[in-house]
Design a protein around this motif. Structure first.
Motif, PDB file in Angstrom:
ATOM      1  N   LEU A   1       0.831  -1.208   0.000  1.00  0.00           N
ATOM      2  CA  LEU A   1       0.000   0.000   0.000  1.00  0.00           C
ATOM      3  C   LEU A   1       0.863   1.254   0.000  1.00  0.00           C
ATOM      4  O   LEU A   1       0.481   2.276  -0.571  1.00  0.00           O
ATOM      5  CB  LEU A   1      -0.929   0.015   1.218  1.00  0.00           C
ATOM      6  CG  LEU A   1      -2.267  -0.714   1.059  1.00  0.00           C
ATOM      7  CD1 LEU A   1      -3.129  -0.492   2.289  1.00  0.00           C
ATOM      8  CD2 LEU A   1      -3.005  -0.234  -0.181  1.00  0.00           C
TER       9      LEU A   1
ATOM     10  N   LYS B   1       1.581   2.214  -3.431  1.00  0.00           N
ATOM     11  CA  LYS B   1       0.432   2.882  -4.030  1.00  0.00           C
ATOM     12  C   LYS B   1       0.364   4.330  -3.568  1.00  0.00           C
ATOM     13  O   LYS B   1       0.111   5.244  -4.363  1.00  0.00           O
ATOM     14  CB  LYS B   1      -0.876   2.190  -3.619  1.00  0.00           C
ATOM     15  CG  LYS B   1      -0.995   0.754  -4.060  1.00  0.00           C
ATOM     16  CD  LYS B   1      -1.414   0.644  -5.499  1.00  0.00           C
ATOM     17  CE  LYS B   1      -1.442  -0.822  -5.895  1.00  0.00           C
ATOM     18  NZ  LYS B   1      -1.487  -1.061  -7.293  1.00  0.00           N
ATOM     19  N   ARG B   2       0.596   4.521  -2.279  1.00  0.00           N
ATOM     20  CA  ARG B   2       0.477   5.870  -1.720  1.00  0.00           C
ATOM     21  C   ARG B   2       1.497   6.811  -2.360  1.00  0.00           C
ATOM     22  O   ARG B   2       1.159   7.913  -2.797  1.00  0.00           O
ATOM     23  CB  ARG B   2       0.676   5.801  -0.195  1.00  0.00           C
ATOM     24  CG  ARG B   2       0.395   7.119   0.500  1.00  0.00           C
ATOM     25  CD  ARG B   2       0.059   6.894   1.956  1.00  0.00           C
ATOM     26  NE  ARG B   2       1.224   6.585   2.761  1.00  0.00           N
ATOM     27  CZ  ARG B   2       1.982   7.485   3.358  1.00  0.00           C
ATOM     28  NH1 ARG B   2       1.710   8.769   3.223  1.00  0.00           N
ATOM     29  NH2 ARG B   2       3.009   7.108   4.088  1.00  0.00           N
TER      30      ARG B   2
ATOM     31  N   MET C   1       0.770   7.566  -6.005  1.00  0.00           N
ATOM     32  CA  MET C   1      -0.222   8.631  -6.209  1.00  0.00           C
ATOM     33  C   MET C   1       0.434  10.003  -6.093  1.00  0.00           C
ATOM     34  O   MET C   1       0.161  10.903  -6.889  1.00  0.00           O
ATOM     35  CB  MET C   1      -1.330   8.537  -5.147  1.00  0.00           C
ATOM     36  CG  MET C   1      -2.262   7.357  -5.322  1.00  0.00           C
ATOM     37  SD  MET C   1      -3.418   7.590  -6.682  1.00  0.00           S
ATOM     38  CE  MET C   1      -4.536   8.778  -5.954  1.00  0.00           C
TER      39      MET C   1
ATOM     40  N   ASP D   1       2.334  10.638  -9.182  1.00  0.00           N
ATOM     41  CA  ASP D   1       1.418  11.012 -10.266  1.00  0.00           C
ATOM     42  C   ASP D   1       1.076  12.494 -10.178  1.00  0.00           C
ATOM     43  O   ASP D   1       1.064  13.208 -11.183  1.00  0.00           O
ATOM     44  CB  ASP D   1       0.101  10.209 -10.165  1.00  0.00           C
ATOM     45  CG  ASP D   1       0.198   8.860 -10.859  1.00  0.00           C
ATOM     46  OD1 ASP D   1      -0.670   8.005 -10.589  1.00  0.00           O
ATOM     47  OD2 ASP D   1       1.134   8.658 -11.664  1.00  0.00           O
TER      48      ASP D   1
ATOM     49  N   ASP E   1       1.125  18.269 -14.252  1.00  0.00           N
ATOM     50  CA  ASP E   1       1.138  19.336 -15.242  1.00  0.00           C
ATOM     51  C   ASP E   1       2.224  19.160 -16.296  1.00  0.00           C
ATOM     52  O   ASP E   1       2.316  19.955 -17.233  1.00  0.00           O
ATOM     53  CB  ASP E   1       1.250  20.704 -14.539  1.00  0.00           C
ATOM     54  CG  ASP E   1       0.001  21.014 -13.713  1.00  0.00           C
ATOM     55  OD1 ASP E   1       0.076  21.874 -12.813  1.00  0.00           O
ATOM     56  OD2 ASP E   1      -1.044  20.385 -13.961  1.00  0.00           O
TER      57      ASP E   1
END
Lengths: 390, 451
Positions: free
Chosen positions: A292, A295-296, A299, A302, A307
Motif C-alpha cells: 500500500l 500505491k500511496r 499517487m 502522479d 502538469d
C-alpha cells in the motif's frame, strides 16, 4: 506471457574505503554501521523463492561492496543456489574499483559476476571528487586495477557521475574511455540533487551530453554503449526505455527494489523513506506487487507530474527522476532535458533517421554508431515479436 | 450546402470562424474558399472533398458486414451483477423499476461456469475489462475476491490482460477492501451526486438518512492509495457544473463523470434544455481557462471528446453508441446474459444464459437494426455529430419510446452540445496546447455510454 523479473539492489555494507566529495551516502555511513547479516540475506533469498518471479538480478552495492571479503560472498552465493535454483539469477557488483585482487577476480569468474566500476573520466575529472580519506585521488589505483582485470579477461562496465568538472574536459571524455576499452558499457549519470550541494550547475548537463553525443553518435568504430545517450535516442524513436529516469512513475513500476542492511525494502536506494516492507516479514510478492505504501507514493508521484502533460517532451521524459524534484518546483534538470531532447531529435532528423515530421519509420540504415544501430535493431525485433504474439 | 445538417460553423474564443464536417470528422478554419466550395453544389475540388464532403463510411457496405457469419462474436468487456441487494434506497434507481428478486447473489460456481462459457462461445482480444456491479457489489465482497483470482487465471491462460472496475455507492469500506481495491488496480466509480444537500436529496438509506457523510469519510480512506472517479447523476438541470467539479475534486476525487438522470423525452421541458446548454457552456469556458493556466481538469466528457477530436474521428468513429450488444454484455446471478448493465431483468434484452447458450442470431439482428445508419429511421445519416455520437443509448430510447432503435430528443441535443463545446475548446487552444492530447492515453469507454 513474457517472464517476470526484478532488479534488486543489495546494500550489503555501509563501509567504504574512499571519501568521495559528492557521496550521498556519507551521512548514512556515519550513522549506520555494519554489514548485511547472513540471516537477512537468507531472508532475502527465501522471500524471492516463494515469489512468482521468474528472474532476479542482484546488484551488490554499498558503501563499497568489496570491503566485504570474498569468503562472505561465497556464503551468499551458496545460499542463493540453495534457495533460488529454479529461478534465473544473475549477479553484479558496483565497486569503486580500488579493491581488486586475485581472490576478487576468482570470485567474479566463478559466479559469472558482472562488474561495474566507478570511473568519472580522465584523471583531472575523476580525482576532483573521488579521493581516499587522506585526500589522495583514486584514479591511479582504479586504472591499475582495470589493467589487471583486462589481463585476467574479466569484463567490466563503467559508472560515471558527471559534474561541472566533467564539462571542462567534456571533449576528452569519450576518447578517454575509448582508450581503456574494451569496456562492456558506459553509464553516464547526472548527480542526484542534494540540498547542501549542487555539483552540476543547471545548463551544464545538456552541454556535457551534447559534447559527448557528438563524438559517440558519429563514431562508426564505437565499441561500447553509453546508456544515457542510446536510451535518449530510443525514446525519441518512440520506444519505451529501461533507463529509470525515463520510466513513467518508477515508484509504481515493479522492476526494481532496493534492500538495506537490515532487510528494509524500498523502490530505489535513493528513496529509502518509502518503506515497502522488510524481507524478514514480507514475501517478495508482497513488497513488489502488494504494498500500500507503493500505491500511496505512486499517487504522490502522479500528482507531481500532473502538469508535465503540457510539455512537448512528456512522452519521452515522463516527468524526470523524482529525487531531483523538490515540492513546488520543476525538476532540477528540466530545462537541461528539454535541450537534450531537442538536440538529439534534430540530429536524428538531420541524419534522416526520423522523417521530417519527427516520426521513426523503422529504417536504421542511417545510424552511424554500430552499437546504437544494433540496439535499435534488437528493439525493433522485440516489438515485432511481441506484436506477433498478440 | 451550408444549410446542410452535415456541417456546423462556429466561433472560437478569439472570434475566428470554423466549420466542422460530420462526414469527414474534420474541423477547418472557415476561409472564403471553403465558403465558396460549400455554397456551390457543383464545384469539384479533390482536397475539399477529402476534408469536407467525402463520406467516411459506405452504409451499404456496413450493413452487409453485419450479415450472419460462422465466426463467434468478440467479447472484450463484461459486467457482472454480483448481487441485486443494496443497502441504499436511491429514489431514481433504474433497477427498482423492474421486478428484482433482491435476495439474489451470484455464487462462486456461476462465476466459474460463466468463465468456461465465455471461453467456449466468444473470441477474445488481447484485453478484457470486467466490471463489478449490483445492487451494491461490495455486499458480495467475498465473491469479488474469488472472482479476481479466477479471472486473473483466465487471463493468464488465454494470454490476455484483465482490467477491473467497480461501480459502488461508496458506503461500505474497511481496511481489507481498501487493500484489495488498491492491490488489484480496480478502477473505482463512486456514485455521488455533488454537495451534501444535492446528494442526500436522493441517495438515502432505507431509513431515509442521507449517505453523503459516510461516503466522504470513505473517500478519504481510499484516495491516498487509488484514483477515484465520481459518477454523478444530475437530477436538477440547473446544477452548476463548475462548482460540482470543484467540490468533488476538493473532497478527494481525481476525476468527474456526470450524466443526467434517466428521464423520458416528454418529461423534459424547454427550460431544462436551456439550463443544460448554459451550464455546459460555462463548464467548457472553465475547462478552457484552466488549460490556458496549464492545468488540465479531469472532466471526463471533455477529455474523451478532445482526445477523439485531436486524433481525428476517422480513427475512433462510432457506428454504435457503445460496445453493448457488440463486444460487451452483462451477466446476472442466474447466469442470464443481457445486452448491458441497464437492461438487467428485461426479458426482451436477454440473449441467453450461460447454461443454455448465447443467441447469436438475436445479436446480429440487433446490430443490424441499431447500426448508426438505421437509427431513428435513418435520421442519423445526415447529422454532423453522427460519428462522434454513434446513436442514442438503447436503454434511454427504449425507456422513452418502447423502441430501442429510436433516438431520444434529449440524447441528440446533449451529444451535439458536448461536441459543440469541445470544438469550441479545441479550436481555442494554441498548437502547443493541443499537443497535450498526444500526451494523454485515451481511455477505453466501451462499457459506459457517453450519456
Amino acid at each position: 506471457m513474457s517472464k517476470s523479473s526484478v532488479f534488486v539492489i543489495m546494500n550489503i555494507t555501509h563501509k567504504c574505503n574512499l571519501s568521495c566529495g559528492y557521496c550521498y551516502y556519507a551521512d548514512e555511513m556515519n550513522k549506520k554501521n555494519g554489514v548485511m547479516s547472513i540471516e537477512v540475506i537468507e531472508n532475502v533469498f527465501k522471500s524471492f523463492k516463494e515469489s512468482s518471479l521468474d528472474a532476479i538480478d542482484f546488484c551488490f552495492h554499498g558503501g563499497e561492496p568489496l570491503t566485504v571479503q570474498p569468503d562472505f560472498y561465497e556464503q551468499v552465493f551458496e545460499l542463493s543456489d540453495k534457495f533460488l535454483s529454479d529461478k534465473e539469477v544473475s549477479y553484479s557488483i558496483q565497486t569503486n574499483g580500488t579493491i581488486i585482487n586475485e581472490k576478487v577476480i576468482e570470485l567474479m569468474k566463478k559466479y559469472n559476476i558482472e562488474l561495474g566500476i566507478s570511473l568519472d573520466g580522465p584523471e583531472k575529472v575523476h580525482n576532483y571528487f573521488r579521493k581516499y580519506k587522506d585526500g589522495k585521488g583514486s584514479f591511479g589505483e582504479v586504472i591499475k586495477n582495470i589493467d589487471i582485470l583486462k589481463k585476467n579477461n574479466v569484463s567490466f562496465g563503467i559508472l560515471s557521475v558527471c559534474n561541472d568538472k566533467t564539462l571542462e574536459f567534456s571533449k576528452e571524455y569519450y576518447p578517454f574511455f575509448k582508450s581503456i576499452a574494451p569496456i562492456r558499457s558506459l553509464d553516464l549519470i547526472p548527480p542526484d540533487c542534494v540540498e547542501s550541494q549542487t555539483i552540476l550547475s543547471k545548463g551544464n548537463l545538456s552541454k556535457i551530453f551534447t559534447d559527448i553525443f557528438n563524438q559517440w553518435f558519429y563514431d562508426n568504430s564505437c565499441t561500447f554503449d553509453i546508456r544515457f545517450l542510446s536510451e535518449t535516442v530510443k525514446v525519441l524513436l518512440g520506444f519505451q526505455s529501461e533507463l529509470c529516469t525515463y520510466q513513467k512513475n518508477c515508484i509504481r513500476s515493479k522492476s526494481m527494489v532496493s534492500i538495506d542492511i537490515n532487510g528494509d525494502v524500498s523502490p530505489c536506494d535513493n528513496l529509502t523513506h518509502i518503506q515497502l516492507g522488510n524481507v524478514k516479514q514480507n514475501s517478495a510478492d508482497q513488497f513488489i506487487s502488494k504494498s500500500l505504501e507503493r500505491k500511496r507514493y505512486g499517487m504522490i508521484e502522479d500528482k507531481r507530474i500532473n502538469d508535465c502533460v503540457f510539455c512537448e517532451w512528456f512522452k519521452q521524459c515522463n516527468g524526470g527522476c523524482t529525487v531531483n524534484s523538490k515540492a513546488g518546483d520543476n525538476n532540477y534538470y528540466c530545462s537541461d532535458f528539454k535541450k537534450i531532447f531537442s538536440y538529439v531529435k534534430n540530429e536524428l532528423i538531420k541524419n534522416s533517421i526520423l522523417n521530417f515530421n519527427g516520426k521513426f519509420e523503422g529504417d536504421v540504415t542511417n545510424i552511424p554508431n554500430p552499437k546504437l544501430k544494433k540496439k535499435i535493431e534488437d528493439t525493433l525485433k522485440m516489438y515485432e515479436d511481441c506484436y506477433l504474439k498478440l | 450546402m451550408l444549410s446542410d445538417s452535415n456541417f456546423i460553423t462556429f466561433l472560437n474564443k478569439e472570434g475566428k470562424q470554423f466549420v466542422f464536417s460530420g462526414k469527414t470528422g474534420l474541423v477547418l478554419e472557415y476561409e472564403d474558399s471553403i465558403l465558396e466550395y460549400l455554397q456551390k453544389d457543383d464545384l469539384k475540388d479533390e482536397q475539399y472533398e477529402e476534408y469536407l464532403t467525402k463520406e467516411l463510411v459506405d452504409f451499404n457496405d456496413l450493413k452487409k458486414s453485419l450479415e450472419r457469419t460462422d465466426e463467434k462474436p468478440y467479447l472484450t468487456a463484461v459486467t457482472y451483477f454480483i448481487t441485486n441487494q443494496c443497502n441504499l434506497n436511491c429514489s431514481y434507481c433504474y433497477e427498482k423499476v423492474s421486478n428484482v428478486d433482491d435476495s439474489l447473489r451470484m455464487d462462486f460456481n456461476t462465476l466459474k461456469d460463466s468463465i468456461k462459457f465465455i471461453e467456449q462461445n466468444f473470441k477474445l482480444k488481447n484485453s478484457m475489462h470486467i466490471n463489478f456491479f449490483g445492487g451494491e457489489p461490495l455486499l458480495n465482497f467475498e465473491l469479488m475476491k474469488e472472482s479476481v483470482t479466477l479471472l486473473d487465471e483466465f487471463g493468464k491462460r488465454n494470454n490476455i490482460f484483465i482490467s477491473y472496475g467497480i461501480t459502488t455507492n461508496g458506503t461500505i469500506i474497511n481496511d481489507e477492501i481498501v487493500e484489495f481495491l488498491a492491490n488489484n488496480n480496480i478502477g473505482i466509480l463512486v456514485s455521488i451526486d455533488g454537495t451534501k444537500e444535492i446528494h442526500d436529496s436522493n441517495r438515502v438509506y432505507h431509513s431515509g438518512k442521507g449517505s453523503y457523510d459516510v461516503i466522504v469519510e470513505n473517500v478519504s480512506k481510499l484516495s491516498p492509495y487509488v484514483k477515484l472517479c465520481a459518477r454523478v447523476t444530475i437530477e436538477n438541470y440547473d446544477t452548476d457544473l463548475v462548482n460540482l467539479y470543484n467540490h468533488l475534486t476538493d473532497i478527494g476525487f481525481s476525476e468527474v463523470a456526470f450524466s443526467y438522470v434517466s428521464k423520458i423525452d416528454s418529461h423534459i421541458t424547454q427550460s431544462d434544455y436551456d439550463a443544460v446548454k448554459t451550464t455546459l457552456s460555462s463548464l467548457a469556458e472553465y475547462f478552457l481557462n484552466q488549460v490556458k493556466e496549464k492545468h488540465l481538469p479531469s472532466i471526463k466528457i471533455f477529455i474523451d471528446t478532445l482526445i477523439n477530436l485531436h486524433s481525428g474521428s476517422r480513427s475512433d468513429m462510432r457506428l454504435f453508441p457503445c460496445g453493448a450488444a457488440k463486444n460487451y454484455f452483462a451477466i446476472d446471478p442466474k447466469g442470464d446474459i443481457y445486452v448491458c448493465h441497464r437492461f438487467g431483468n428485461m426479458d426482451n434484452f436477454k440473449w441467453g444464459n450461460i447454461y443454455e447458450g448465447f443467441d447469436e442470431k438475436k445479436q446480429l439482428d440487433f446490430l443490424r437494426d441499431h447500426v448508426l445508419c438505421e437509427r431513428g429511421n435513418g435520421e442519423c445519416r445526415e447529422c454532423w455529430a453522427k460519428y462522434f455520437c454513434g446513436g442514442a443509448c438503447y436503454h434511454s430510447s427504449y425507456d422513452s419510446y418502447d423502441d430501442s432503435t429510436k433516438n431520444t430528443k434529449f440524447h441528440c441535443f446533449y451529444m451535439k452540445e458536448v461536441l459543440k463545446n469541445s470544438l469550441y475548446i479545441y479550436t481555442s487552444l494554441s498548437t502547443d496546447e493541443k499537443k497535450i492530447f498526444d500526451n494523454i492515453e485515451p481511455r477505453q469507454n466501451i462499457y459506459e455510454p457517453i450519456v
